[in-house]
Design an enzyme around this catalytic site. Sequence first.
Site, PDB file in Angstrom:
ATOM      1  N   ASP A  95     -13.867  69.545  19.387  1.00  0.00           N
ATOM      2  CA  ASP A  95     -14.459  70.881  19.266  1.00  0.00           C
ATOM      3  C   ASP A  95     -15.923  70.801  18.848  1.00  0.00           C
ATOM      4  O   ASP A  95     -16.334  69.843  18.188  1.00  0.00           O
ATOM      5  CB  ASP A  95     -13.723  71.692  18.182  1.00  0.00           C
ATOM      6  CG  ASP A  95     -12.367  72.167  18.647  1.00  0.00           C
ATOM      7  OD1 ASP A  95     -11.887  71.706  19.698  1.00  0.00           O
ATOM      8  OD2 ASP A  95     -11.768  72.994  17.922  1.00  0.00           O
ATOM      9  N   HIS A 101     -13.565  66.626  15.970  1.00  0.00           N
ATOM     10  CA  HIS A 101     -14.825  67.371  16.126  1.00  0.00           C
ATOM     11  C   HIS A 101     -15.938  66.485  16.670  1.00  0.00           C
ATOM     12  O   HIS A 101     -16.009  65.305  16.352  1.00  0.00           O
ATOM     13  CB  HIS A 101     -15.246  68.007  14.796  1.00  0.00           C
ATOM     14  CG  HIS A 101     -14.366  69.160  14.404  1.00  0.00           C
ATOM     15  ND1 HIS A 101     -13.202  68.980  13.698  1.00  0.00           N
ATOM     16  CD2 HIS A 101     -14.451  70.495  14.672  1.00  0.00           C
ATOM     17  CE1 HIS A 101     -12.609  70.165  13.522  1.00  0.00           C
ATOM     18  NE2 HIS A 101     -13.348  71.092  14.104  1.00  0.00           N
TER      19      HIS A 101
HETATM   20 ZN    ZN Z   1     -15.132  75.179  16.180  1.00  0.00          ZN
END
Ligand code: ZN
Length: 312
Positions: free
Chosen positions: A118, A271
């Site tokens: 993400d 992430h």
């Molecule tokens: Zn996010």
Amino acid sequence: MYLGSVRFYKHLIYLVLLALIFLIGLGLYKLCSSITMANHDLKYALAQNAVGTEEAGKIEPIESEGMEGQVDDSMSISDILESDYSPLITYQSLYPDLYTELPLLKEREGKIAYLTFDDGPSARTLEILDILKEENVKATFFVVTENSDLELLERIQREGHTIGVHSNSHRYLQIYSSVDDFLDDFYQAYTKIYDATSVYPQIFRFPGGSINAHNLGIYQELVSEMLRRGFLYYDWNISSQDAVSKVSAGEIINNVTRNIRGQKQLVILLHDSRDKTETVKALPGIIKFLKEENYTLAPIDNSVKPIIFSYK
Ligand code: ZN
């Protein structure tokens, strides 16, 4: 004598003929009016369908006194939008090209793991891509398109990974203030991804996950509107917890491995952002573990059954 006379039978035949003509006339009148009604209903259904009030494949006309009379030959979509019913359908008419074809979900054989990143692209993206290439593994990137280097999307796409929408701005208060605002942000990300890759994204991940503190009031509407447009969203069943501050690469690997518990399908949250150097360091270890556990690592496409959060 009149009864039984020739004149009597003549009059009787006239009467029967008159009655028959009357009955045929009545029948024709009823037939004509039912055709007119069916035509009227069809126009109404088409008007409803055109602005997208389909639910579960079935057209559900809004039942209300007075609405019937408003639908006639001159009723257009803009008339409907300006009517008292506009709050029901305003956002459904936004971005008419924001639709995607939804294929049938496929059952996958064996164990399968989907690495998802993400918040990229970022200063870490090239390092992540290099590791994935080295390991011959495909992954999924849910990207943020504002203030990021969108040229990186082209390489992600070219190397066989999936790009999904995460957000344009990723500002919770802005995107979750209404369905319109969410769509506005989503559409910007959607078009920017297409401009960078020539491929329209078909899947997305809600910033903060589908259930979060910011979208409570619009959750139901938002989810059904995105599904109506054909976009599947993916939450996760394994969090690497790499967003926790000062987490080490070893802890990130451990957060993944200890939570697998024999699950056949893993959607792993990671992430891709500037400060996530530990995630990059952890990545080879995570991939090694998953391969040893006989997981196939694959990118998500919209035939993959989503992992989604639900209210208990
Ligand atoms: Zn996010």
